[in-house]
Write an enzyme that holds these catalytic residues in place. Structure first.
Site, mmCIF file in Angstrom:
data_model
loop_
_atom_site.group_PDB
_atom_site.id
_atom_site.type_symbol
_atom_site.label_atom_id
_atom_site.label_comp_id
_atom_site.label_asym_id
_atom_site.label_seq_id
_atom_site.Cartn_x
_atom_site.Cartn_y
_atom_site.Cartn_z
ATOM 1 N N ARG A 240 26.291 18.544 -31.486
ATOM 2 C CA ARG A 240 25.327 17.620 -30.892
ATOM 3 C C ARG A 240 25.681 17.403 -29.415
ATOM 4 O O ARG A 240 26.862 17.250 -29.061
ATOM 5 C CB ARG A 240 25.359 16.264 -31.608
ATOM 6 C CG ARG A 240 24.669 16.258 -32.971
ATOM 7 C CD ARG A 240 23.151 16.425 -32.850
ATOM 8 N NE ARG A 240 22.448 16.315 -34.113
ATOM 9 C CZ ARG A 240 22.134 17.341 -34.906
ATOM 10 N NH1 ARG A 240 22.502 18.566 -34.581
ATOM 11 N NH2 ARG A 240 21.442 17.146 -36.017
ATOM 12 N N GLU A 269 17.026 16.763 -25.452
ATOM 13 C CA GLU A 269 16.367 17.848 -26.191
ATOM 14 C C GLU A 269 14.969 17.412 -26.577
ATOM 15 O O GLU A 269 14.801 16.282 -27.045
ATOM 16 C CB GLU A 269 17.162 18.191 -27.458
ATOM 17 C CG GLU A 269 18.512 18.781 -27.167
ATOM 18 C CD GLU A 269 19.222 19.273 -28.437
ATOM 19 O OE1 GLU A 269 18.592 19.317 -29.512
ATOM 20 O OE2 GLU A 269 20.404 19.598 -28.340
ATOM 21 N N HIS A 287 19.020 24.900 -29.108
ATOM 22 C CA HIS A 287 19.274 24.279 -30.428
ATOM 23 C C HIS A 287 18.688 25.136 -31.566
ATOM 24 O O HIS A 287 17.784 24.706 -32.285
ATOM 25 C CB HIS A 287 18.702 22.856 -30.487
ATOM 26 C CG HIS A 287 19.319 22.027 -31.587
ATOM 27 N ND1 HIS A 287 19.516 20.673 -31.500
ATOM 28 C CD2 HIS A 287 19.789 22.377 -32.820
ATOM 29 C CE1 HIS A 287 20.055 20.222 -32.620
ATOM 30 N NE2 HIS A 287 20.236 21.246 -33.439
ATOM 31 N N SER A 290 20.626 26.807 -36.651
ATOM 32 C CA SER A 290 20.236 27.067 -38.047
ATOM 33 C C SER A 290 18.926 27.849 -38.138
ATOM 34 O O SER A 290 18.368 27.994 -39.232
ATOM 35 C CB SER A 290 20.116 25.741 -38.806
ATOM 36 O OG SER A 290 19.237 24.857 -38.137
HETATM 37 C C1 DGY Z 1 21.133 20.169 -38.237
HETATM 38 O O1 DGY Z 1 20.836 20.493 -39.386
HETATM 39 O O2 DGY Z 1 21.704 19.115 -37.995
HETATM 40 C C2 DGY Z 1 20.741 21.088 -37.142
HETATM 41 O O3 DGY Z 1 21.187 20.646 -35.918
HETATM 42 C C3 DGY Z 1 19.248 21.307 -37.110
HETATM 43 O O4 DGY Z 1 18.594 20.104 -37.131
#
Ligand code: DGY
Length: 321
Positions: A240, A269, A287, A290
């Site tokens: 983060r 962001e 970002h 994932s």
């Molecule tokens: C999470 O799962 O926290 C990733 O940063 C995507 O939101």
């Protein structure tokens, strides 16, 4: 036949996830996938029993206070839940869940991309070739840092941290870590435990952040802590943006105190930080830790598993409050 619960899905999820959601729920969508304003989010939540948000939907205390009594669960499509005020949700009796585990591999991969992109000057080289400015070669050209044999510091040795450490082992790196609790030897796999953050930073040729953003960890990487790191170290952040004081990071990257940074997350962001964007020694991504097809499906299914379990009368496996 009983009426299915009404579920708000504020962002565009993977097609297979949406299909499964529609099988069980009366789904309300945000058709153009824009980020709801606070007022839009509150309005969209008024006639639903559940919401399946991403980290882009901020359920602060004031938003939670404005939720209707019928909304019983916030089933996040994320592992991080710093966008939800858990104490406020708990006080209102709203269940909150997340999606751990399923994104650990994808995030570890992006951490490696950020590390190598930073160490080997990935952005600088890509831009040079792409913009037609590659008109020279010499052994002295675009020389970067090799990570083989270097010390890889993991701050937060949870699921993502452990898999990232495994990937870094593949590059012949020596693993060091700090975590609230020391891991068992089978999970530690020879990694060297540091009982303080400062001690970890002092040995981290590459420091990779994997802890959640909380009031305690906000600004953890700042002028004082960067000064503890080895000269010419590399910072990787796929966790983060709030963990890093970006002004201090810019200063350290400009002065050469840090060799480079590989960043997938930012304080602001979307958008990022123009001061960081102005530096050649920053490798940046928007970002997407994932963001793989496999992981997006898995995150959506995990959030639906939590909802199904809740509406089936059970306790969701990933219940946080
Ligand atoms: C999470 O799962 O926290 C990733 O940063 C995507 O939101």
């Amino acid at each position: 036949m009983t009426t299915p619960p009404t579920l708000l899905i504020p962002r565009k999820l993977a097609p297979a996830v949406l299909e499964r959601a529609r099988d069980t729920y009366n789904v309300v969508l945000n058709e153009d996938d824009h980020v709801f304003t606070r007022a839009e989010l509150i309005a969209a939540c008024q006639d639903v029993d559940a919401v399946l948000p991403c980290h882009s939907e901020h359920f602060n205390a004031d938003v939670i206070a404005a939720l209707p009594q019928r909304l019983k669960i916030i089933a996040n499509h994320s592992v991080g839940v710093d966008h939800v005020d858990l104490a406020a949700a708990k006080a209102r009796g709203i269940v909150v869940t997340n999606t751990p585990d399923v994104l650990s591999d994808a995030t570890a991969e992006i951490a490696m991309l950020c590390m190598l992109g930073a160490a080997r000057r990935g952005s600088e080289g890509d831009r040079m070739v792409r913009e037609g400015r590659w008109n020279f070669w010499s052994p002295a050209f675009m020389v970067g840092r090799q990570v083989t044999g270097r010390r890889f510091g993991v701050l937060g040795m949870g699921r993502v941290g452990q898999i990232t450490a495994d990937r870094a082992r593949g590059f012949g790196m020596e693993i060091h870590y700090h975590n609230r609790t020391r891991l068992s030897p089978d999970k530690e796999k020879g990694a060297i435990f540091h009982d303080t953050v400062d001690s970890l930073l002092a040995v981290s040729d590459v420091l990779s952040l994997h802890c959640p953003a909380t009031p305690d960890t906000t600004g953890l990487i700042n002028g004082r802590t960067i000064a503890l790191m080895p000269q010419g170290a590399i910072l990787v952040n796929t966790a983060r943006g709030a963990l890093v004081d970006e002004d201090a990071l810019v200063a350290a990257l400009k002065s050469g105190r840090l060799f480079a940074a590989g960043l997938d997350v930012f304080r602001t962001e979307p958008g990022g930080n123009p001061d960081l964007a102005g530096l050649d020694n920053v490798f940046m991504l928007p970002h997407i830790g994932s963001a793989t097809f496999e992981t997006r499906d898995a995150m959506g299914f995990r959030a639906l598993d939590n909802l199904d379990s809740f509406f089936g009368g059970g306790t969701p496996g990933d219940r946080l409050v």
